[in-house]
Motif scaffolding. Structure first.
Motif, PDB file in Angstrom:
ATOM      1  N   ASP A  30      -5.180   1.152   9.534  1.00  0.00           N
ATOM      2  CA  ASP A  30      -4.723   0.005  10.330  1.00  0.00           C
ATOM      3  C   ASP A  30      -4.835  -1.260   9.485  1.00  0.00           C
ATOM      4  OD1 ASP A  30      -4.596   1.823  12.364  1.00  0.00           O
ATOM      5  OD2 ASP A  30      -6.191   0.933  13.585  1.00  0.00           O
ATOM      6  N   ILE A  31      -3.790  -2.065   9.520  1.00  0.00           N
ATOM      7  CA  ILE A  31      -3.843  -3.370   8.850  1.00  0.00           C
ATOM      8  C   ILE A  31      -3.450  -4.453   9.851  1.00  0.00           C
ATOM      9  CG2 ILE A  31      -3.046  -4.785   6.917  1.00  0.00           C
ATOM     10  CD1 ILE A  31      -2.224  -2.329   5.439  1.00  0.00           C
ATOM     11  N   GLY A  32      -4.364  -5.392  10.118  1.00  0.00           N
ATOM     12  CA  GLY A  32      -4.065  -6.510  11.008  1.00  0.00           C
ATOM     13  C   GLY A  32      -4.318  -7.835  10.311  1.00  0.00           C
ATOM     14  N   LYS A  46     -11.922  -1.636   0.974  1.00  0.00           N
ATOM     15  CA  LYS A  46     -11.539  -2.915   0.397  1.00  0.00           C
ATOM     16  C   LYS A  46     -10.055  -2.893   0.052  1.00  0.00           C
ATOM     17  CE  LYS A  46     -13.639  -5.483  -2.722  1.00  0.00           C
ATOM     18  NZ  LYS A  46     -14.464  -5.898  -3.897  1.00  0.00           N
ATOM     19  N   PHE A  47      -9.361  -3.965   0.374  1.00  0.00           N
ATOM     20  CA  PHE A  47      -7.966  -4.069  -0.057  1.00  0.00           C
ATOM     21  C   PHE A  47      -7.940  -4.661  -1.454  1.00  0.00           C
ATOM     22  CE2 PHE A  47      -3.766  -5.781  -0.558  1.00  0.00           C
ATOM     23  CZ  PHE A  47      -2.949  -4.875   0.092  1.00  0.00           C
ATOM     24  N   GLU A  85      -9.874 -10.759   5.542  1.00  0.00           N
ATOM     25  CA  GLU A  85     -11.135 -10.227   5.004  1.00  0.00           C
ATOM     26  C   GLU A  85     -10.921  -9.239   3.859  1.00  0.00           C
ATOM     27  OE1 GLU A  85     -13.226  -8.734   8.402  1.00  0.00           O
ATOM     28  OE2 GLU A  85     -13.264 -10.709   9.399  1.00  0.00           O
ATOM     29  N   ASN A  86      -9.655  -9.131   3.424  1.00  0.00           N
ATOM     30  CA  ASN A  86      -9.338  -8.233   2.303  1.00  0.00           C
ATOM     31  C   ASN A  86      -9.829  -6.807   2.525  1.00  0.00           C
ATOM     32  OD1 ASN A  86      -7.701  -9.290   0.317  1.00  0.00           O
ATOM     33  ND2 ASN A  86      -9.351 -10.637  -0.418  1.00  0.00           N
ATOM     34  N   LYS A  87      -9.494  -6.262   3.685  1.00  0.00           N
ATOM     35  CA  LYS A  87      -9.876  -4.875   3.947  1.00  0.00           C
ATOM     36  C   LYS A  87      -8.835  -4.219   4.845  1.00  0.00           C
ATOM     37  CE  LYS A  87     -13.075  -6.343   7.662  1.00  0.00           C
ATOM     38  NZ  LYS A  87     -12.226  -5.958   8.796  1.00  0.00           N
ATOM     39  N   VAL A  88      -8.946  -2.917   4.972  1.00  0.00           N
ATOM     40  CA  VAL A  88      -8.135  -2.178   5.954  1.00  0.00           C
ATOM     41  C   VAL A  88      -9.080  -1.236   6.683  1.00  0.00           C
ATOM     42  CG1 VAL A  88      -6.042  -2.250   4.517  1.00  0.00           C
ATOM     43  CG2 VAL A  88      -7.571  -0.267   4.365  1.00  0.00           C
ATOM     44  N   MET A  89      -8.712  -0.900   7.924  1.00  0.00           N
ATOM     45  CA  MET A  89      -9.545   0.045   8.659  1.00  0.00           C
ATOM     46  C   MET A  89      -8.988   1.452   8.471  1.00  0.00           C
ATOM     47  SD  MET A  89     -10.756   0.066  12.636  1.00  0.00           S
ATOM     48  CE  MET A  89      -9.771   1.424  13.235  1.00  0.00           C
ATOM     49  N   LEU A 106       0.832  -1.203   0.000  1.00  0.00           N
ATOM     50  CA  LEU A 106       0.000   0.000   0.000  1.00  0.00           C
ATOM     51  C   LEU A 106       0.867   1.255   0.000  1.00  0.00           C
ATOM     52  CD1 LEU A 106      -2.716   1.429   0.157  1.00  0.00           C
ATOM     53  CD2 LEU A 106      -2.702   1.087   2.648  1.00  0.00           C
ATOM     54  N   GLU A 107       1.918   1.249   0.811  1.00  0.00           N
ATOM     55  CA  GLU A 107       2.810   2.412   0.878  1.00  0.00           C
ATOM     56  C   GLU A 107       3.397   2.708  -0.509  1.00  0.00           C
ATOM     57  OE1 GLU A 107       6.596   1.890   2.770  1.00  0.00           O
ATOM     58  OE2 GLU A 107       6.617   3.922   3.565  1.00  0.00           O
TER      59      GLU A 107
END
Lengths: 477, 477
Positions: free
Chosen positions: B347-349, B372-373, B355-359, B310-311
């Motif tokens: 946040d990525i945990g 959605k990631f 679940e293919n997502k990020v908060m 992502l970065e």
């Protein structure tokens, strides 16, 4: 306007040629205070282009920009004895503020080592904070007796980098890394082949353990120091009480560097590339990279249409260009843009339109020719920026190579120096006495000890003691 | 670290809250000279982002950058009486240079009108030279008794534009055009809804015929002047003997303007958007726009992989972002980046990976949710920069709208001012005596006469004479 009547020829009076170029190309003007110049738009834009390139390089090498105060209390400046001796005599001093006499005089920064050190003391606490790599873009003031635009002024613009490191090795690497950044600036952007190396103890920065330098050679055979980087060791840090708690839970003193270049680089560009017709600017710093001259545009509307079309395409490629539609004659315009050192001139006339071509003239070597007027024209011209830079660099490198002479006797040294032949490369005993003697007799100084230290003689030609170093000597600005 | 323990709550002490944010978010530090601050990397980067935006706008509106000397000879400063009266008492004065007392004291520039005028006199000759539109980025010094970081300092960074025009109309248009540039900066970049208008004679710039202003309202209800543009008419030009030969072959005096904003804008950002958790930065000036927090990265290598991925994608879109892999707890990191006002936290945990997502959490309103990631994630985040800016602007506009009150009596005026309700919009006779009375009784000043001059009363509530203008009154920084 005849082509050359505005500017004194270099052969006749190089110094007057330089001043003519500075003023007549619109780079600067004098202010009412001696040694303080006005950076006019055309001169300031060159500095902006240098700054933009360097700022990106500094950020890529992990440096952050900060801004320190303009004024330094006397007590702060005085903490490092060698440094204050070097700078205090040339400072401008503020003694009144807000209508009152100040209790403590404030020095207008001649350089900001002392301010950075004082700040580092406040912000550094743990080894986790290291390295700290800061840079500042600002102006500094040093009261100079003899001043020349860009080369030596009472005020100049510069950047000063200041860094702190955990280990000696890392700090030493930083000083050499930033020298490479400057060397790359010369090669890739300014088309100036720098001679690089280390300063002798006599010539190094006040307070530094080691000073490295990029040196250029001007068209009159004189040297110009263009940028320096310094390894300070722990000297400043100890004087300013900068400490950190290391991983082993003991207090330690960090290692320090600094590095800087200034608007003096504009002087280097002028004297490295300029000729009797005026400035010759390397494309990547030229405020105007391409000028389009419409010829007999009144006779054929297609001339203006094609000029505009080309200008639009060039702007899309971020080429700095303009069309000169003014009512001056083409001859006047040619001379004007030669004076201004615009790297590439494009002429478009009715005949060119019929033949689907444009004429070009390269400023640095006078090369003329034609480009096809087709959908690739703007790309072809944009690519010329690199070609011209490489051509200018090659030309300048030839000049440097023919102006560095190995000397083995005092007479050979004197011949190089007194006849303006450039740099003398000489074996040297390492004693300052010999540098002093050369300075006294020939008014030349050691410029640097090049990184290639292959000895060229067993003894120093001055004192005939054992040679320890190879040094470049020259007269300098 | 508890979330709020570092910063004094706004309700408790707004002034201390402000100072806490300035120092604890790492924007600045104090130097040894009162009123001279150190712009630390995080604070300076905000200024760089403002500068980059404005510099582009200035160039688009035809301005060129120059650099004028730091020091002004006393004789030059004294040529325009009103101007010297306004500035001389707050100047820092250099009386020594190069180890000697100077014959004429030199003033560190408090503003550069006098230098520009002197230069204009030298370079202007023909109507063909007009307009001349210059800008300068520099620092200026004004000796202030009470200082606050960014808001009022003895040294601050700014830009000052100075222009010359052939006609009065063109100069008046320029002063209004540059006010629009500032107003757009507020709306598009800083998310600050400015109140715009003209200053009364009492409040205008020393030497100007007309001063226009962009005014903001801070969270404590006080006004902050954020930028001004000035129409000078021919006053300065006449005092400094600036003339040109017009097309009709007669000598004429040009019309002049100036305009400026300063690092005070950093103060405006802090007090417009900040809250009890610290800074809240508008995305386009935030040095760090997105921070990625890996959660339990040690448990799942996919967390670090996705964070890096992502970065990389965000950096390709020129989003200023970083991942915090330090060994601090997530809670500590949340508080730290809230303090620093980073607009968007991701946040990525391990569970998010499955679940293919990020908060995400938006700093300005605390909104939380999931993205959605997928291959569009970086674009979605980049687009949030504009969404967040618009959201911050809307929130700020609500605040402004609820803090401008029409008043029709002295008691209503006093209620608004004394109870920190913001701006009072009032009919006014046009006499300075009423402004003086309001200043004396309520410590409030006229901020501007808004462009919409629909009269809200027939008489001035202070003197009960006929009302001529509508004015905004407020207490101000």
């Amino acid at each position: 306007m005849k082509k050359n009547n505005a500017i004194t020829p270099q052969e006749q009076d190089f110094s007057q040629w330089y001043t003519d170029v500075c003023t007549k190309a619109g780079l600067m003007d004098y202010s009412r205070v001696k040694g303080f110049i006005i950076y006019r738009p055309y001169g300031y834009a060159i500095w902006e282009n240098i700054r933009n390139y360097l700022d990106e390089q500094f950020k890529l090498t992990g440096h952050e920009n900060v801004y320190m105060p303009l004024l330094i209390p006397r007590s702060l400046l005085q903490k490092e004895a060698e440094h204050v001796e070097g700078f205090a005599p040339e400072c401008a001093v503020v003694t009144q503020g807000g209508g009152k006499d100040l209790e403590e005089p404030l020095y207008v920064r001649p350089t900001s080592e002392t301010l950075f050190c004082d700040h580092f003391k406040d912000i550094l606490s743990s080894y986790r904070d290291l390295p700290i790599k800061y840079n500042q873009w600002c102006s500094v003031v040093r009261w100079e007796k003899t001043t020349r635009p860009f080369l030596r002024g009472s005020e100049f613009l510069w950047q000063e980098g200041h860094t702190l490191h955990r280990t000696e090795q890392e700090a030493r690497e930083e000083a050499l890394r930033m020298l490479r950044v400057y060397d790359n600036l010369g090669r890739d952007i300014l088309a100036i082949p720098f001679l690089t190396g280390q300063k002798t103890d006599k010539e190094k920065f006040a307070g530094a353990l080691e000073t490295y330098t990029v040196e250029a050679i001007m068209k009159d055979g004189q040297a110009l120091q263009c940028g320096t980087t310094h390894y300070f060791g722990q000297g400043f840090a100890e004087h300013y009480d900068i400490k950190y708690l290391d991983e082993d839970n003991t207090l330690k003193v960090p290692y320090q560097t600094s590095f800087g270049v200034s608007t003096r680089l504009i002087g280097a560009i002028i004297m490295e590339h300029g000729d009797d017709n005026g400035l010759v600017l390397p494309p990547y710093v030229a405020p105007l990279q391409v000028v389009i001259i419409p010829i007999r545009a009144a006779n054929d509307p297609e001339v203006a249409r094609r000029a505009h079309c080309l200008e639009d395409e060039l702007k899309k490629l971020n080429i700095r260009c303009k069309i000169d539609f003014s009512d001056k004659t083409p001859g006047w315009k040619y001379a004007q843009y030669e004076l201004m050192g615009v790297p590439l001139r494009i002429d478009i006339g009715p005949k060119d339109c019929q033949e689907n071509k444009v004429m070009y003239v390269k400023r640095y070597n006078g090369e003329k020719g034609f480009y096809k007027f087709d959908e690739n024209l703007a790309k072809v011209i944009a690519a010329e920026m690199e070609t011209i830079t490489r051509g200018m660099y090659a030309k300048a490198l030839n000049f440097v190579n023919s102006h560095v002479h190995e000397v083995h006797t005092y007479d050979e040294l004197a011949d190089v120096i007194l006849n303006g032949k450039g740099y003398a490369k000489m074996a040297w005993c390492g004693d300052q006495a010999c540098e002093d003697e050369i300075k006294a007799k020939l008014n030349a100084s050691s410029r640097c000890m090049p990184f290639d230290q292959t000895l060229i003689d067993d003894t120093c030609p001055i004192c005939h003691k054992k040679a320890k170093k190879v040094v470049l000597f020259a007269r300098s600005y």
